[in-house]
Design an enzyme around this catalytic site. Structure first.
Site, mmCIF file in Angstrom:
data_model
loop_
_atom_site.group_PDB
_atom_site.id
_atom_site.type_symbol
_atom_site.label_atom_id
_atom_site.label_comp_id
_atom_site.label_asym_id
_atom_site.label_seq_id
_atom_site.Cartn_x
_atom_site.Cartn_y
_atom_site.Cartn_z
ATOM 1 N NE ARG A 12 -7.191 40.748 74.699
ATOM 2 C CZ ARG A 12 -7.261 42.006 75.104
ATOM 3 N NH1 ARG A 12 -8.229 42.799 74.688
ATOM 4 N NH2 ARG A 12 -6.349 42.482 75.934
ATOM 5 C CD GLU A 60 -24.070 42.990 72.884
ATOM 6 O OE1 GLU A 60 -23.115 43.628 73.384
ATOM 7 O OE2 GLU A 60 -25.276 43.224 73.153
ATOM 8 C CG ASP A 119 -13.562 43.595 82.561
ATOM 9 O OD1 ASP A 119 -13.003 44.585 83.059
ATOM 10 O OD2 ASP A 119 -13.578 43.366 81.348
#
Length: 321
Positions: A12, A60, A119
């Site tokens: 990323r 999104e 997460d």
């Protein structure tokens, strides 16, 4: 090289850095994000080119629609969010607004797979490759390291049509930092020669597959390792050539074994050169909360886990030397 000296970078991070370089080269590159610019690393592009970065908020589907509109004007939009949202929540818009009209939209999906870590299962997207493979004309890429991630972003910008780019949160070893490295959409790379079996891997599992190959070599097993960045279109030639040499294949991916790299490889060998295949990945289960390292170990996707599963594959009587 000692493990603690190996350079590790999350892909990323590579995505954000590559976008800045692209933005410098091409004024038509625009970046859209869904209120996650710090996490997806598109914030570095925003800092360099604030007038070409659009924060669409936590919407999104709308973001994909905006990108589709920008593509019709000649811009090269990069849509950015977590894989769970880019491929999951916005699937309908990706399919109908980007895939169906075959627009020049690039989807930068970060935080894919179980290495999202703490997460938890809701954010650990292990289905995105399968989803994106089903969209006609969609190119699907999952780079193995920093070098390949940057090259994939550059190639995606040059390619005319929709592209899905899969990036991870966790830092992974840089394995392609060599002078002869060459990237091409749709082409795999043999990163380790071998004769006894073929390991076809993608993403973070490429480095782990190389670790497994070292462990196997210590026991006299010669494993060939193929890095597949482009899962669609798949480099069937390199896989079939290796299958003819070794006679058996193991696939390794940080993704469900249903619909991902393993399924693509099985389709290829069934069509052209049937050999035994074992698929290593998430075995029809959701992930859970935990550190990236602990999860890779639990689900046997680290080097040791891949090695152990290959040993079982070789010892179950189906595959012998």
């Amino acid at each position: 090289m000692a493990e603690n000296t190996v350079k590790k970078i999350a892909t990323r991070e590579s995505y954000g850095n590559a976008l800045v370089e692209l933005g410098t080269r091409n004024p038509d590159v625009v970046v859209l994000d869904a209120d996650l610019a710090e996490a997806t690393k598109t914030g570095v592009f925003k800092k360099a080119f604030p007038d070409r970065h659009i924060d669409c908020g936590i919407a999104e589907g709308n973001m994909v629609g905006v990108a589709a509109g920008l593509a019709t004007t000649g811009k090269i939009p990069f849509v950015s969010s977590f894989a769970m949202f880019a491929a999951g929540r916005a699937f309908e818009q990706v399919r109908n607004s980007v895939g169906y009209p075959h627009l020049n939209v690039k989807i930068g999906a970060t935080h894919a797979g179980i290495t999202v870590g703490e997460d938890g299962a809701s954010h650990q997207c292990n289905e995105d490759i399968a989803l994106m493979r089903t969209i006609p004309g969609m190119v699907v890429m999952c780079p193995a390291d920093d070098v390949e991630a940057k090259a994939a972003v550059m190639a995606a910008a040059e390619y005319e049509g929709p592209v899905y780019l899969r990036f991870g949160r966790a830092a992974c070893p840089v394995i392609n930092d060599r002078p002869d490295y060459h990237f091409e959409i749709g082409k795999g790379t043999v990163v380790r020669e071998g004769m006894d079996l073929t390991i076809v891997a993608t993403g973070i599992c490429v480095g782990n597959a190389l670790e497994a190959a070292e462990m196997l070599a210590a026991e006299g097993v010669s494993a060939e390792v193929i890095n597949i960045c482009t899962i669609k279109p798949l480099d069937e030639d390199i896989i079939i050539k290796s299958a003819k040499k070794t006679g058996k294949i193991v696939t390794a991916e940080e993704h469900s074994v249903i619909g991902g790299l393993g399924s693509a490889v099985c389709d290829a060998v069934c069509k052209s050169y049937p050999v035994p295949v074992m698929k290593i990945g998430m075995q029809d289960v959701f992930g859970e909360s935990g550190s990236a390292g602990a999860l890779l170990e639990k689900y046997k996707l680290d080097g040791k886990g891949i090695y152990g599963q290959i040993k079982e594959f070789l010892e179950n009587g189906l595959c012998t030397f």
